[in-house]
Structure formats: C-alpha cells, structure tokens
Motif scaffolding. Structure first.
Motif, PDB file in Angstrom:
ATOM      1  N   ILE A 299      -7.357  -3.662  -8.254  1.00  0.00           N
ATOM      2  CA  ILE A 299      -8.379  -4.700  -8.428  1.00  0.00           C
ATOM      3  C   ILE A 299      -9.740  -4.207  -7.930  1.00  0.00           C
ATOM      4  O   ILE A 299     -10.759  -4.350  -8.615  1.00  0.00           O
ATOM      5  CB  ILE A 299      -7.962  -5.994  -7.711  1.00  0.00           C
ATOM      6  CG1 ILE A 299      -6.772  -6.636  -8.440  1.00  0.00           C
ATOM      7  CG2 ILE A 299      -9.127  -6.977  -7.630  1.00  0.00           C
ATOM      8  CD1 ILE A 299      -6.135  -7.770  -7.685  1.00  0.00           C
ATOM      9  N   CYS A 300      -9.778  -3.600  -6.746  1.00  0.00           N
ATOM     10  CA  CYS A 300     -11.041  -3.084  -6.198  1.00  0.00           C
ATOM     11  C   CYS A 300     -11.599  -1.973  -7.085  1.00  0.00           C
ATOM     12  O   CYS A 300     -12.811  -1.913  -7.332  1.00  0.00           O
ATOM     13  CB  CYS A 300     -10.841  -2.574  -4.779  1.00  0.00           C
ATOM     14  SG  CYS A 300     -10.507  -3.882  -3.592  1.00  0.00           S
ATOM     15  N   GLY A 301     -10.739  -1.096  -7.574  1.00  0.00           N
ATOM     16  CA  GLY A 301     -11.189  -0.029  -8.460  1.00  0.00           C
ATOM     17  C   GLY A 301     -11.755  -0.565  -9.756  1.00  0.00           C
ATOM     18  O   GLY A 301     -12.761  -0.060 -10.271  1.00  0.00           O
ATOM     19  N   THR A 302     -11.119  -1.596 -10.291  1.00  0.00           N
ATOM     20  CA  THR A 302     -11.609  -2.208 -11.527  1.00  0.00           C
ATOM     21  C   THR A 302     -12.978  -2.850 -11.313  1.00  0.00           C
ATOM     22  O   THR A 302     -13.882  -2.695 -12.142  1.00  0.00           O
ATOM     23  CB  THR A 302     -10.604  -3.260 -12.036  1.00  0.00           C
ATOM     24  OG1 THR A 302      -9.332  -2.624 -12.221  1.00  0.00           O
ATOM     25  CG2 THR A 302     -11.063  -3.878 -13.334  1.00  0.00           C
TER      26      THR A 302
ATOM     27  N   GLN B 194       1.699  -4.611  -3.148  1.00  0.00           N
ATOM     28  CA  GLN B 194       0.504  -5.424  -2.916  1.00  0.00           C
ATOM     29  C   GLN B 194      -0.702  -4.547  -2.604  1.00  0.00           C
ATOM     30  O   GLN B 194      -1.807  -4.819  -3.071  1.00  0.00           O
ATOM     31  CB  GLN B 194       0.749  -6.413  -1.778  1.00  0.00           C
ATOM     32  CG  GLN B 194       1.725  -7.506  -2.141  1.00  0.00           C
ATOM     33  CD  GLN B 194       2.048  -8.378  -0.945  1.00  0.00           C
ATOM     34  OE1 GLN B 194       1.993  -7.931   0.194  1.00  0.00           O
ATOM     35  NE2 GLN B 194       2.398  -9.635  -1.217  1.00  0.00           N
ATOM     36  N   VAL B 195      -0.490  -3.483  -1.828  1.00  0.00           N
ATOM     37  CA  VAL B 195      -1.574  -2.558  -1.506  1.00  0.00           C
ATOM     38  C   VAL B 195      -2.057  -1.866  -2.782  1.00  0.00           C
ATOM     39  O   VAL B 195      -3.261  -1.748  -3.020  1.00  0.00           O
ATOM     40  CB  VAL B 195      -1.113  -1.521  -0.455  1.00  0.00           C
ATOM     41  CG1 VAL B 195      -2.145  -0.429  -0.275  1.00  0.00           C
ATOM     42  CG2 VAL B 195      -0.807  -2.205   0.868  1.00  0.00           C
ATOM     43  N   ILE B 196      -1.124  -1.434  -3.618  1.00  0.00           N
ATOM     44  CA  ILE B 196      -1.487  -0.803  -4.889  1.00  0.00           C
ATOM     45  C   ILE B 196      -2.242  -1.789  -5.768  1.00  0.00           C
ATOM     46  O   ILE B 196      -3.245  -1.431  -6.401  1.00  0.00           O
ATOM     47  CB  ILE B 196      -0.227  -0.255  -5.599  1.00  0.00           C
ATOM     48  CG1 ILE B 196       0.327   0.928  -4.814  1.00  0.00           C
ATOM     49  CG2 ILE B 196      -0.557   0.164  -7.028  1.00  0.00           C
ATOM     50  CD1 ILE B 196       1.653   1.424  -5.317  1.00  0.00           C
TER      51      ILE B 196
END
Length: 138
Positions: free
Chosen positions: A12-15, A5-7
C-alpha cells in the motif's frame, strides 16, 4: 502483526509513493521531473542490464534455445532506451541543478536549526522552482 499484514502495508505504501511520483513527473516544466526522469531512467537501465546478465530468465534458453534470448534482447533494447532518455533529459537541462545554500559573513554563525528554517522558507516560497546557482563551483 503477521508477515502478510506487513507485506500488505509495504504494498500500500509503495503504491501511494508510486502514484505520488507519477503525479510529480506529469507536471510539465518541473525541475523535479527532470531529476526524477534521470534517476528512474538510469535505475531502469541498470535493472535491465542486471536482468540481461542474470541467469534467471522469463523465457529460459535451456528449453527454447535461441528463442530464449528474445526476453534478453527486449530487456537490452528497453535498457538502452531508458539510458538514452535519461541522458537526453540531462543534456536538455544543461546540467544537474545545484542548490546554492552557501553562507558567508556573519550568517555563518547561525545555528543549524536557523539554517534549516531559512532553507525551508526559501524552498516553500519559490513556487515549485528551486533556487539554482548558475555557473561552476567556487
């Protein structure tokens, strides 16, 4: 929360961050675009240099002999191209933008929160163009 979930959250944040940067880079005549192109160009050139120097390869030389150097050659060409592009952006811009936020006189006594508020006000009302001091440092 599990590691997967952390990954997933990081992906998602990086995208989202990557998409926001792509939009900002697509804006023509933006100083932010020039700065981002310089930073990304030099980082990409550095990454390509690290790949060429690293022992890890997509196409290993041990198995394919001289044909294993093709991926290193491609990375070298792309890295040189990125460095040249970043250098051209810097040359076209003249030099890196320097924001003049120096304070003189009685304004020097203001608190740091007032200073940050003043700089934020200038940046918000500059229509996307940062106020740049022309000339050398004083």
């Amino acid at each position: 929360m599990g590691i997967m979930q952390v990954i997933g959250i990081f992906i998602i944040c990086g995208t989202i961050l990557l998409l926001a940067l792509m939009v900002l880079v697509a804006i023509p005549q933006s100083r932010l675009r020039d700065v981002l192109l310089q930073v990304v160009g030099w980082l990409f050139a550095g990454g390509c240099a690290a790949y060429v120097l690293s022992p890890v390869d997509v196409v290993p030389e041990v198995i394919l002999g001289p044909f294993g150097l093709v991926d290193d050659l491609i990375a070298l060409i792309v890295g040189i191209g990125s460095a040249v592009a970043a250098w051209q952006v810097r040359r076209r811009a003249g030099r890196s933008p320097v924001i003049d936020v120096s304070i003189s006189g009685p304004e020097r006594q203001q608190s740091s929160s007032e200073f940050v508020s003043r700089v934020g006000h200038v940046l918000l009302h500059s229509n996307g163009h940062l106020p740049v001091r022309k000339g050398g440092a004083k």
